[in-house]
Design an enzyme around this catalytic site. Structure first.
Site, PDB file in Angstrom:
ATOM      1  N   CYS A  75     -27.612  25.428  -0.041  1.00 34.95           N
ATOM      2  CA  CYS A  75     -26.610  26.188  -0.795  1.00 34.95           C
ATOM      3  C   CYS A  75     -25.981  27.270   0.083  1.00 34.95           C
ATOM      4  O   CYS A  75     -26.654  28.213   0.500  1.00 34.95           O
ATOM      5  CB  CYS A  75     -27.288  26.803  -2.020  1.00 34.95           C
ATOM      6  SG  CYS A  75     -26.289  28.007  -2.916  1.00 34.95           S
ATOM      7  N   CYS A  78     -26.191  30.832  -1.245  1.00 29.60           N
ATOM      8  CA  CYS A  78     -27.589  31.276  -1.180  1.00 29.60           C
ATOM      9  C   CYS A  78     -27.922  31.774   0.220  1.00 29.60           C
ATOM     10  O   CYS A  78     -28.565  32.817   0.387  1.00 29.60           O
ATOM     11  CB  CYS A  78     -28.544  30.137  -1.541  1.00 29.60           C
ATOM     12  SG  CYS A  78     -28.359  29.499  -3.214  1.00 29.60           S
TER      13      CYS A  78
END
Length: 151
Positions: A75, A78
């Site tokens: 991600c 993230c």
């Protein structure tokens, strides 16, 4: 086993869109560019962030605010948020516990907290009150959120 195979297709599309949409954007480029000495230095540094591995459970909060970052290695947002999480954890480590959870390694924990998009940060106050933030935050935004909950 990925958390996302249990989610409806519409939710999965939302999760992937929030995370850059391309699960193949791994960390190979970043890892290849990181010198071996730097990797070793990172491993030996003591971090205030507890990284849960598969099969582990959340630590005891000891009367502190518990801040849990639900993320995934693939991600993009993230990965961009991770350094902010680490810096704020260093700043408030005496007042709060900071935990990082990879949703691919601990899908049951993510499901238990109703995580449907990442990054998601769950805040559990000592009185049991649960709050959350979904999506990327700047360091200043995250710091302000944690500081507000510690008052």
């Amino acid at each position: 086993m990925r958390l996302f195979k249990f989610l409806p297709a519409g939710v999965l599309a939302l999760v992937l869109a929030a995370c850059g949409g391309n699960a193949s954007e791994g960390t190979a480029t970043a890892d290849a560019a990181t010198p071996a000495a730097a990797k070793t230095a990172v491993k030996t540094q003591k971090s205030p962030v507890i990284v849960l591995e598969a099969g582990q459970q959340l630590p005891v909060a000891d009367g502190k605010l518990m801040v849990i970052d639900f993320n995934a290695t693939w991600c993009g947002p993230c990965r961009k948020f991770a350094p902010h999480f680490d810096k704020v954890a260093e700043k408030y480590s005496s007042k709060a516990k900071f935990v990082s959870v990879d949703v691919d390694k601990l899908p049951q924990l993510a499901a238990m907290y109703g995580v449907q998009g990442i990054p998601t940060v769950i805040y559990i106050s000592p009185d049991g009150t649960v709050d959350q933030s979904v999506g990327y935050m700047t360091e200043a935004e995250f710091d302000a959120r944690v500081a507000g909950l510690l008052r």
